[in-house]
Scaffold this motif. Structure first.
Motif, short mmCIF file in Angstrom:
data_model
loop_
_atom_site.label_atom_id
_atom_site.label_comp_id
_atom_site.label_asym_id
_atom_site.label_seq_id
_atom_site.Cartn_x
_atom_site.Cartn_y
_atom_site.Cartn_z
N ASP A 66 0.90 -1.15 -0.19
CA ASP A 66 0.11 -0.05 0.13
C ASP A 66 0.78 1.26 0.13
OD1 ASP A 66 -2.41 -1.49 -0.10
OD2 ASP A 66 -2.67 -1.17 2.15
N ARG A 67 1.86 1.28 0.73
CA ARG A 67 2.85 2.35 0.70
C ARG A 67 3.48 2.53 -0.47
NH1 ARG A 67 3.63 7.26 1.17
NH2 ARG A 67 5.68 8.03 1.88
N GLU A 70 1.39 4.55 -2.91
CA GLU A 70 1.44 5.68 -2.50
C GLU A 70 2.58 6.44 -3.01
OE1 GLU A 70 1.06 5.86 1.92
OE2 GLU A 70 -1.06 5.05 1.99
N LEU A 71 3.69 5.89 -2.70
CA LEU A 71 4.83 6.65 -3.28
C LEU A 71 4.66 6.72 -4.84
CD1 LEU A 71 7.50 4.66 -1.20
CD2 LEU A 71 6.93 7.08 -1.12
N VAL A 73 2.45 7.18 -6.89
CA VAL A 73 1.51 8.19 -7.20
C VAL A 73 2.00 9.52 -6.72
CG1 VAL A 73 -0.72 9.34 -6.47
CG2 VAL A 73 -0.85 6.76 -6.78
N GLU A 74 2.92 9.49 -5.91
CA GLU A 74 3.36 11.22 -5.12
C GLU A 74 4.70 11.33 -5.98
OE1 GLU A 74 4.44 10.05 -1.10
OE2 GLU A 74 2.37 10.09 -0.57
#
Length: 81
Positions: A66-67, A70-71, A73-74
């Motif tokens: 999940d992290r 997130e990374l 996308v960021e």
């Protein structure tokens, strides 16, 4: 920049990341066997670590898939998988 590193492409990926002062390296799949000597943030996918029975050195942070998403996308991503 986010660098996704697996073992087969590790040499070129880690050389590329070493030249980036904003690098965040994420070790995935068999990349979790690596212990890069970089002046950068290094993480490893926790599930890949667990499946392979690897003991990470303290300087490598285990992170969830999940992290990783997130990374992705960021940050801008370079994949060496």
């Amino acid at each position: 920049m986010l660098y996704l590193i697996d073992k087969p492409m590790a040499e070129i990926g880690l050389r590329t990341a070493a030249d980036d002062p904003d690098a965040h390296v994420v070790l995935i799949q068999d990349g979790v066997y690596l212990t890069p000597d970089l002046d950068a943030q290094v993480s490893a996918v926790a599930r890949d670590v667990d499946v392979r029975g690897v003991d990470l050195p303290p300087e490598i942070e285990p992170i969830s898939y999940d992290r990783v998403v997130e990374l992705l996308v960021e940050r801008e991503v370079k994949s060496f998988v």
